[in-house]
Design an enzyme around this catalytic site. Structure first.
Site, PDB file in Angstrom:
ATOM      1  N   CYS A   1       0.743  -1.102   0.029  1.00 54.79           N
ATOM      2  CA  CYS A   1       0.019  -0.063   0.089  1.00 54.79           C
ATOM      3  C   CYS A   1       1.023   1.185  -0.056  1.00 54.79           C
ATOM      4  O   CYS A   1       1.382   1.471  -0.890  1.00 54.79           O
ATOM      5  CB  CYS A   1      -1.082   0.005   1.075  1.00 54.79           C
ATOM      6  SG  CYS A   1      -2.236   1.221   0.898  1.00 54.79           S
TER       7      CYS A   1
ATOM      8  N   HIS B   1      -3.685  -4.804  -0.580  1.00 53.91           N
ATOM      9  CA  HIS B   1      -3.261  -5.627   0.953  1.00 53.91           C
ATOM     10  C   HIS B   1      -3.149  -6.813   0.700  1.00 53.91           C
ATOM     11  O   HIS B   1      -4.023  -7.581   0.633  1.00 53.91           O
ATOM     12  CB  HIS B   1      -4.204  -5.006   1.792  1.00 53.91           C
ATOM     13  CG  HIS B   1      -4.027  -3.808   2.235  1.00 53.91           C
ATOM     14  ND1 HIS B   1      -3.057  -3.414   3.472  1.00 53.91           N
ATOM     15  CD2 HIS B   1      -4.877  -2.455   1.947  1.00 53.91           C
ATOM     16  CE1 HIS B   1      -2.948  -1.909   3.519  1.00 53.91           C
ATOM     17  NE2 HIS B   1      -4.020  -1.460   2.588  1.00 53.91           N
TER      18      HIS B   1
ATOM     19  N   GLU C   1      -2.343  -9.058   2.763  1.00 54.53           N
ATOM     20  CA  GLU C   1      -2.612  -9.499   4.201  1.00 54.53           C
ATOM     21  C   GLU C   1      -4.169  -9.767   4.414  1.00 54.53           C
ATOM     22  O   GLU C   1      -4.478 -10.645   4.999  1.00 54.53           O
ATOM     23  CB  GLU C   1      -1.881  -8.861   5.320  1.00 54.53           C
ATOM     24  CG  GLU C   1      -2.730  -7.518   5.558  1.00 54.53           C
ATOM     25  CD  GLU C   1      -2.124  -6.488   4.810  1.00 54.53           C
ATOM     26  OE1 GLU C   1      -2.282  -5.325   5.035  1.00 54.53           O
ATOM     27  OE2 GLU C   1      -1.550  -6.732   3.722  1.00 54.53           O
TER      28      GLU C   1
END
Length: 216
Positions: A88, A196, A198
């Protein structure tokens, strides 16, 4: 062998660490995942991850507030050529400069500016928030065997700005949000994702696994 996730006061550190730990467990020889504010640990790491959320200028200020951190990043990634993953705003910091409200110098690893996205449809709001597919621009080991394209898996985005790279060869993939949005960049031993990983479930874990296996 270790993976250093840089803690400079910005980023989903807990989520990022858990995702990298989960991906590492699937490997034959898992690398320890270390969340750190220590430039020496970053310098000694075999891989470096730079997460980031918020405004570009605030994130750069956070890096600068840790004595020696920018130098450690430059020496580890640029001089020692260790694999690097920017997430990001961590990816945006790879650019020459950010133009979010004020002009702020980036790390200048990838020539280009971070500029506001401009969808060409009124029904598409800013920020670009939610799930989107990726359109590949060029092949890269970190994207190997990942299902890309309009029928591929989705990645999770939350952003209002993106990296407008000067050189097409530095762009690995784009998303479509009323126009092309830079989704993945890569140069030498550094890669970055605007989304993202994750938070991107199976797709994100596969991408992280590829990064951990990558031997540039």
């Amino acid at each position: 062998m270790s993976v250093a996730i840089v803690d400079y006061g910005s980023g989903n550190l807990h989520s990022a660490a858990k995702a990298f730990e989960r991906a590492a467990r699937s490997m034959e020889n898992p690398e320890p995942i270390l969340v750190t504010r220590d430039p020496d640990q970053v310098f000694r790491a075999d891989r470096v991850v730079l997460p980031g959320v918020g405004a570009f200028a605030d994130c750069r200020k956070g890096l600068d507030s840790i004595d020696g951190m920018v130098q450690a990043l430059n020496e580890t990634v640029r001089d020692k050529a260790r694999p690097f993953f920017g997430i990001c705003v961590g990816m945006q910091l790879m650019a020459t400069r950010g133009k979010e409200h004020v002009t702020t110098d980036g790390l200048n690893w990838i020539a280009g500016d971070v500029v506001k996205i401009a969808p060409d449809r009124e029904d598409l709001k800013i920020p670009h928030m939610g799930w989107n597919t990726l359109d590949p621009v060029r092949e890269h080991p970190v994207l190997e065997k990942l299902p890309l394209g309009p029928k591929g898996l989705h990645a999770y985005f939350v952003h209002s700005f993106h990296l407008a790279a000067e050189h097409e060869g530095d762009v690995l993939a784009r998303a479509d949000y009323g126009g092309p949005v830079t989704a993945v960049v890569g140069k030498d031993t550094a890669i970055g994702t605007q989304f993202h990983p994750e938070k991107s479930q199976r797709f994100g874990l596969a991408l992280i696994s590829n990064f951990l296996k990558w031997k540039p």
